[in-house]
Design a protein around this motif. Structure first.
Motif: not given
Length: 146
Positions: A1-27
């Motif tokens: 059986m193939t080993e699963i190495l990682q599970l990574t959530p991917k957020l889809v957003v309406a404004d990626g540049a603003a989202a990067l700024a938000f997550y940088t500031a907020a988290l």
């Protein structure tokens, strides 16, 4: 059986540049990589401590959630101080869905909505309980005993 190495959530957003700024500031997220095409972010990887998630602008068959509506996926953050992390999220532009409070299942937490429609559950452990103890407490809530 193939080993699963990682599970990574991917957020889809309406404004990626603003989202990067938000997550940088907020988290305190660090943008590890970000790629664009035609002015849209097609892939970005962010880290918060040892945690990793990805982000992209809506498009190519991937719709962003509509702010104010419940998204299909909840992001859950286990933190050392739920109040402090929630305040950081709010200061950066998130809104309260459920205020931070103590819960019967041994944690303190709440939920916020980020400006892009994603909900973040923020939780800090108050005590260590066994699964049976958690279930007993939840059963007590249902029966009005807590």
């Amino acid at each position: 059986m193939t080993e699963i190495l990682q599970l990574t959530p991917k957020l889809v957003v309406a404004d990626g540049a603003a989202a990067l700024a938000f997550y940088t500031a907020a988290l305190g997220a660090v943008v590890e990589e970000s790629y664009t095409m035609d002015g849209r972010i097609v892939h970005a990887t962010l880290t918060v401590g040892s945690l990793r998630f990805e982000l992209k602008d809506a498009g190519d068959g991937d719709p962003a959630p509509t702010p104010g509506q419940h998204p299909p996926v909840l992001m859950s953050l286990d933190v050392s101080d739920a109040d402090a992390v929630t305040e950081r999220l709010l200061a950066a532009g998130a809104t309260v869905v459920y205020p931070v409070s103590d819960h019967e299942y041994g944690s303190r937490g709440g939920r916020v909505a980020d400006p892009f429609g994603h909900h973040w559950m923020v939780s800090a452990a108050l005590e260590t309980l066994t699964p049976d103890e958690v279930q007993a407490r939840l059963d007590g809530v249902r029966q009005g005993q807590v």
